[in-house]
Motif scaffolding. Structure first.
Motif, PDB file in Angstrom:
ATOM      1  N   UNK A  24     -19.984  47.001 -32.457  1.00 49.80           N
ATOM      2  CA  UNK A  24     -21.281  47.341 -33.031  1.00 49.80           C
ATOM      3  C   UNK A  24     -22.370  47.322 -31.962  1.00 49.80           C
ATOM      4  N   UNK A  25     -23.355  48.206 -32.119  1.00 49.03           N
ATOM      5  CA  UNK A  25     -24.559  48.188 -31.297  1.00 49.03           C
ATOM      6  C   UNK A  25     -25.763  47.882 -32.182  1.00 49.03           C
ATOM      7  N   UNK A  26     -26.650  47.070 -31.665  1.00 46.65           N
ATOM      8  CA  UNK A  26     -27.838  46.665 -32.417  1.00 46.65           C
ATOM      9  C   UNK A  26     -28.857  47.812 -32.447  1.00 46.65           C
ATOM     10  N   UNK A  92     -21.946  49.790 -20.762  1.00 49.02           N
ATOM     11  CA  UNK A  92     -20.896  50.327 -21.619  1.00 49.02           C
ATOM     12  C   UNK A  92     -21.050  51.842 -21.704  1.00 49.02           C
ATOM     13  N   UNK A  93     -19.977  52.559 -21.431  1.00 49.78           N
ATOM     14  CA  UNK A  93     -20.004  54.008 -21.507  1.00 49.78           C
ATOM     15  C   UNK A  93     -19.422  54.496 -22.824  1.00 49.78           C
ATOM     16  N   UNK A  94     -20.138  55.343 -23.526  1.00 47.87           N
ATOM     17  CA  UNK A  94     -19.701  55.861 -24.821  1.00 47.87           C
ATOM     18  C   UNK A  94     -19.589  57.382 -24.781  1.00 47.87           C
ATOM     19  N   UNK A 169     -19.133  51.227 -34.091  1.00 51.98           N
ATOM     20  CA  UNK A 169     -18.431  52.255 -33.332  1.00 51.98           C
ATOM     21  C   UNK A 169     -17.698  53.161 -34.328  1.00 51.98           C
ATOM     22  N   UNK A 170     -17.623  54.438 -34.018  1.00 56.60           N
ATOM     23  CA  UNK A 170     -16.948  55.383 -34.889  1.00 56.60           C
ATOM     24  C   UNK A 170     -16.513  56.579 -34.058  1.00 56.60           C
ATOM     25  N   UNK A 171     -16.046  57.628 -34.696  1.00 56.57           N
ATOM     26  CA  UNK A 171     -15.564  58.803 -33.951  1.00 56.57           C
ATOM     27  C   UNK A 171     -16.697  59.495 -33.196  1.00 56.57           C
ATOM     28  N   UNK A 175     -16.358  53.940 -27.621  1.00 57.34           N
ATOM     29  CA  UNK A 175     -16.412  53.236 -26.345  1.00 57.34           C
ATOM     30  C   UNK A 175     -15.321  53.749 -25.412  1.00 57.34           C
ATOM     31  N   UNK A 176     -15.717  54.109 -24.166  1.00 61.59           N
ATOM     32  CA  UNK A 176     -14.758  54.654 -23.201  1.00 61.59           C
ATOM     33  C   UNK A 176     -14.754  53.905 -21.863  1.00 61.59           C
ATOM     34  N   UNK A 177     -15.853  53.216 -21.545  1.00 63.70           N
ATOM     35  CA  UNK A 177     -15.939  52.525 -20.262  1.00 63.70           C
ATOM     36  C   UNK A 177     -16.624  51.177 -20.420  1.00 63.70           C
ATOM     37  N   UNK A 178     -16.158  50.208 -19.642  1.00 67.09           N
ATOM     38  CA  UNK A 178     -16.866  48.937 -19.490  1.00 67.09           C
ATOM     39  C   UNK A 178     -17.019  48.710 -17.994  1.00 67.09           C
TER      40      UNK A 178
END
Length: 225
Positions: A24-26, A92-94, A169-171, A175-178
């Protein structure tokens, strides 16, 4: 068809693992952020009543809509310093599918049409403009912003004083990178544990470039399949 765009979310170390574990993101709200000119890129002249009416409009908008701020850049040292707790946090990369707009940075106010407050179509135009317009002082952020309308239940909670709301998070928010900060004590092992059941994420650590004023990635990376 909406285009998927890789965007980045900087955060400090205190909640980085929780964000990943909870997926989740705030949400932020326009009348609560650190920019004193948020949604206020207008010249109201000397009319205090119109200025107050517009602030009331922002407050009402903030009861119904929150937003998530991303950056198009992950390697900006100032962003790491300001939003990732002096390189102690993470980026974080999305992959974000639609629903986000780039912020337009300006160096002067737009004249405010006082009659727009009584016209729904004109009011919407001004709201749309104000949501994606900020001062050039913020240009280094390269911000993209996604607005989220609260559910009916969330709006009721917010009206009663609740102030913490999240987008899962959803489709369309995958999330793809940390990227772990160069001074961070967080580890890839901790994030692997937090990511249990979530695949397709690369984990790496950042460092200062040896040749430019920018942040780069260490060569060693982990890909969770």
């Amino acid at each position: 068809m909406s285009e998927t765009k890789r965007l980045y979310y900087y955060t400090g170390p205190d909640f980085a693992l929780e964000i990943v574990a909870r997926r989740q993101l705030k949400l932020s709200f326009p009348n609560e952020v650190n920019d004193i000119f948020e949604m206020m890129p207008f010249d109201f002249g000397d009319n205090r009543d119109i200025r107050k009416a517009w602030r009331d409009t922002i407050d009402q908008f903030s009861q119904d809509y929150g937003f998530i701020s991303f950056s198009s850049e992950w390697n900006h040292p100032t962003m790491w310093g300001h939003y990732a707790s002096n390189h102690v946090g993470v980026c974080l990369g999305f992959d974000v599918l639609g629903g986000v707009v780039p912020i337009n940075y300006v160096d002067r106010f737009r004249n405010f049409d006082r009659w727009a407050l009584g016209n729904d179509a004109e009011l919407k135009t001004l709201l749309d403009f104000s949501q994606k317009t900020k001062s050039k002082h913020w240009e280094y952020e390269n911000e993209w912003r996604g607005y989220v309308e609260l559910t009916g239940h969330q709006k009721e909670l917010k009206a009663r004083g609740a102030n913490l709301f999240f987008e899962s998070f959803n489709e369309g928010l995958r999330l793809k990178e940390i990227i772990i900060g160069a001074r961070s004590h967080l580890t890839s092992s901790q994030f692997q544990k937090a990511l249990s059941g979530y695949d397709g994420v690369k984990i790496c650590t950042a460092r200062a470039s040896f040749r430019d004023f920018k942040v780069v990635k260490q060569k060693s990376q982990i890909l969770l399949k």
